[in-house]
Design an enzyme around this catalytic site. Structure first.
Site, PDB file in Angstrom:
ATOM      1  N   ASP A 135      87.301  79.827  40.808  1.00 13.13           N
ATOM      2  CA  ASP A 135      87.846  80.971  41.534  1.00 13.13           C
ATOM      3  C   ASP A 135      86.668  81.715  42.160  1.00 13.13           C
ATOM      4  O   ASP A 135      85.963  82.460  41.485  1.00 13.13           O
ATOM      5  CB  ASP A 135      88.613  81.859  40.536  1.00 13.13           C
ATOM      6  CG  ASP A 135      89.197  83.096  41.194  1.00 13.13           C
ATOM      7  OD1 ASP A 135      88.855  83.367  42.365  1.00 13.13           O
ATOM      8  OD2 ASP A 135      89.987  83.793  40.531  1.00 13.13           O
ATOM      9  N   ARG A 145      93.579  90.715  53.876  1.00 17.36           N
ATOM     10  CA  ARG A 145      94.016  90.508  52.495  1.00 17.36           C
ATOM     11  C   ARG A 145      94.856  89.242  52.448  1.00 17.36           C
ATOM     12  O   ARG A 145      95.905  89.143  53.092  1.00 17.36           O
ATOM     13  CB  ARG A 145      94.854  91.675  52.003  1.00 17.36           C
ATOM     14  CG  ARG A 145      94.125  92.998  52.070  1.00 17.36           C
ATOM     15  CD  ARG A 145      94.782  94.021  51.192  1.00 17.36           C
ATOM     16  NE  ARG A 145      94.342  93.843  49.843  1.00 17.36           N
ATOM     17  CZ  ARG A 145      93.220  94.374  49.342  1.00 17.36           C
ATOM     18  NH1 ARG A 145      92.439  95.103  50.096  1.00 17.36           N
ATOM     19  NH2 ARG A 145      92.902  94.172  48.091  1.00 17.36           N
ATOM     20  N   TYR A 155     109.327  83.980  60.621  1.00 16.77           N
ATOM     21  CA  TYR A 155     109.530  83.327  59.323  1.00 16.77           C
ATOM     22  C   TYR A 155     109.182  81.857  59.453  1.00 16.77           C
ATOM     23  O   TYR A 155     109.628  81.196  60.381  1.00 16.77           O
ATOM     24  CB  TYR A 155     110.992  83.465  58.870  1.00 16.77           C
ATOM     25  CG  TYR A 155     111.066  84.136  57.516  1.00 16.77           C
ATOM     26  CD1 TYR A 155     110.646  83.474  56.370  1.00 16.77           C
ATOM     27  CD2 TYR A 155     111.489  85.458  57.404  1.00 16.77           C
ATOM     28  CE1 TYR A 155     110.652  84.111  55.153  1.00 16.77           C
ATOM     29  CE2 TYR A 155     111.502  86.095  56.178  1.00 16.77           C
ATOM     30  CZ  TYR A 155     111.076  85.421  55.052  1.00 16.77           C
ATOM     31  OH  TYR A 155     111.063  86.048  53.843  1.00 16.77           O
ATOM     32  N   GLU A 201     108.795  79.352  56.488  1.00 19.66           N
ATOM     33  CA  GLU A 201     108.738  78.635  55.203  1.00 19.66           C
ATOM     34  C   GLU A 201     108.480  77.143  55.433  1.00 19.66           C
ATOM     35  O   GLU A 201     109.081  76.538  56.322  1.00 19.66           O
ATOM     36  CB  GLU A 201     110.067  78.800  54.456  1.00 19.66           C
ATOM     37  CG  GLU A 201     110.263  80.207  53.915  1.00 19.66           C
ATOM     38  CD  GLU A 201     111.616  80.389  53.255  1.00 19.66           C
ATOM     39  OE1 GLU A 201     112.562  79.673  53.644  1.00 19.66           O
ATOM     40  OE2 GLU A 201     111.718  81.242  52.373  1.00 19.66           O
ATOM     41  N   LYS A 237      87.365  89.742  50.313  1.00 19.05           N
ATOM     42  CA  LYS A 237      86.220  90.334  49.608  1.00 19.05           C
ATOM     43  C   LYS A 237      84.953  90.042  50.414  1.00 19.05           C
ATOM     44  O   LYS A 237      84.893  90.417  51.572  1.00 19.05           O
ATOM     45  CB  LYS A 237      86.197  89.827  48.175  1.00 19.05           C
ATOM     46  CG  LYS A 237      87.468  90.288  47.421  1.00 19.05           C
ATOM     47  CD  LYS A 237      87.518  89.859  45.977  1.00 19.05           C
ATOM     48  CE  LYS A 237      88.830  90.334  45.354  1.00 19.05           C
ATOM     49  NZ  LYS A 237      88.994  89.873  43.962  1.00 19.05           N
ATOM     50  N   THR A 287      90.117  84.635  47.387  1.00 25.04           N
ATOM     51  CA  THR A 287      90.697  85.643  48.262  1.00 25.04           C
ATOM     52  C   THR A 287      89.971  85.546  49.587  1.00 25.04           C
ATOM     53  O   THR A 287      88.884  84.961  49.686  1.00 25.04           O
ATOM     54  CB  THR A 287      90.473  87.067  47.705  1.00 25.04           C
ATOM     55  OG1 THR A 287      89.081  87.207  47.381  1.00 25.04           O
ATOM     56  CG2 THR A 287      91.300  87.322  46.452  1.00 25.04           C
TER      57      THR A 287
END
Ligand SMILES: *Cc1c(COP(=O)(O)O)cnc(C)c1O
Length: 416
Positions: A197, A232, A51, A53, A226, A223
């Protein structure tokens, strides 16, 4: 995958079946690809246990000695590859990256201007069913009815009329290169921020076969899975003056802890994307799309804008007397996987539109070249002429499998 096999044979079997499907089919979904074994390994690593953050040097939990280095390496590689002043590599995917960008600059009810969904824009560019269309005053621009091309004069007039805070350039189904300088001029005149984008075409930008929006845009989202061929995930690239707003919007604005295993895999993907072989791949993606588009047009198919400059094409099947959905379903049975898609000013319903979208990144990653693209066009023609001939569909699926057996897909080499 011995331990999954023992512990959870059901999921193991499903993964194996999906491996086979990806190995044996011609995958033409424009947003899909095959990642390398290295990216699979990084994604599947123990970094998933952590973790973290916050950002490097400013985390909320201890034990970040290694993770900070992973994230900083990913950021550095992205900055170098795209020439960006600041990069955030934490967005879970493209949609959260876009939502975070809105949160960074907008209040609820503010106006945004993006490409209409049925014309190739993304859901997150202001579609009514998306948070982007519900929480903001989403205005849209459409393609030119005569040419199917973006009409910059129309966008300019719309921008001056509705005065958006953000103008969004970018798409999921537009086969041509965008004029980022023109978008910049319109944004400046309308006193708007420019967000690009580049989810679909960032691999082409990285490979040097598509102009980069980075010098022109205030913010670029993408992203990573692609055409860029990573795990991903997503990234936000921005000018230094927006760095703080973007970082705060991603965390704590929209997200909690970043997926550190994905961050590592993004770093690997960016290293791959800086290589000469990636440049060859990107150039071949575009060459393959051009050859496929020309072969289809020679067979009487109607292509929106009469061709392509990038990795995708949009085929209007109206003259072939078949809907996009019937065509896509028949092609899937025949081993050719793509999606039905609305064409600009489609007279049919979105759930059964007039077109199909075809993309070349995945087949290029497995080594298809011009010769195979001509073969693919013949297979598509054959199936679209006989979508109900079950014997033909089954026989074609076998033919597709035989063709695919000569092209080991990245990450699936063990099946060849
Ligand atoms: C795919 C895509 C997205 C969203 O990506 P997800 O990872 O599916 O959330 C955003 N914008 C554009 C233009 C896309 O094509």
């Amino acid at each position: 995958m011995e331990s999954v096999k023992t512990l959870d044979p059901e999921i193991y079997s499903l993964i194996k079946q999906e491996e086979r499907r990806q190995a044996d089919k011609i995958r033409l979904i424009a947003s899909e690809n095959y990642v390398s074994q290295s990216i699979l390994e990084a994604t599947g690593s123990i970094l998933t246990n952590k973790y973290s953050e916050g950002y490097a040097g400013k985390r909320y939990y201890e034990g970040q000695q290694i993770i900070d280095q992973v994230e900083q390496l990913a950021i550095k590689r992205a900055m170098d590859l795209f020439g960006a002043e600041h990069v955030n590599v934490q967005p879970y995917s493209g949609s959260p990256a876009n939502i975070a960008t809105y949160l960074a600059f907008l209040n609820p009810g503010d106006t945004i201007l993006g490409m209409a969904l049925p014309h190739g824009g993304h859901l997150t560019h202001g579609a009514k069913v998306s948070i982007s269309g519900r929480y903001f005053n989403a205005q849209s621009y459409e393609l030119d009815p005569a040419t199917g091309l973006i009409n910059y004069d129309t966008i300019r007039l719309k921008a001056l009329a509705v005065r958006p805070k953000i103008i969004i350039a970018g798409h999921s189904a537009y086969p041509r290169i965008l004029d980022f300088q023109r978008f910049r001029e319109i944004a400046d005149e309308a006193n708007a921020l420019l967000m690009v984008d580049m989810a679909h075409f960032s691999g082409l930008v990285a490979g040097g076969v598509h102009p980069s929006p980075v010098p022109y845009a205030d913010v670029v989202t993408t992203t990573t899975h692609k055409s860029l061929r990573g795990p991903r995930g997503a990234m936000i690239l921005c000018k230094a003056q927006h760095a703080q707003a973007i970082d705060k919007a991603v965390f704590p604005g929209v997200q909690g802890g970043p997926h550190d295993n994905t961050t590592a895999a993004i770093a690997v993907a960016l290293k791959e994307a800086a290589s000469d072989s990636f440049k060859e791949y990107a150039a071949q993606v575009v060459k393959n799309a051009k050859v496929l588009a020309e072969s289809l047009m020679a067979k009487g198919f109607t292509l929106i804008t009469n061709g392509t400059d990038n990795h995708l094409m949009l085929v209007d099947l109206t003259n072939k007397k078949i809907s996009g959905k019937v065509a896509a379903k028949a092609l899937d049975k025949a081993g050719i996987v793509l999606n039905y898609n609305a064409v600009p000013f489609d007279k049919r319903k979105p759930f059964d539109p007039s077109g199909i979208r075809i993309g070349t990144p995945a087949v290029t990653s497995r080594g298809f070249k011009e010769k195979e693209m001509v073969q693919v066009s013949a297979l598509i023609e054959r199936i679209i002429a006989n979508p109900e001939d079950e014997t033909l569909l089954t026989n074609t699926a076998q033919e597709v499998k035989d063709l695919c057996s000569h092209f080991p897909a990245p990450g699936l080499e063990h099946l060849f």
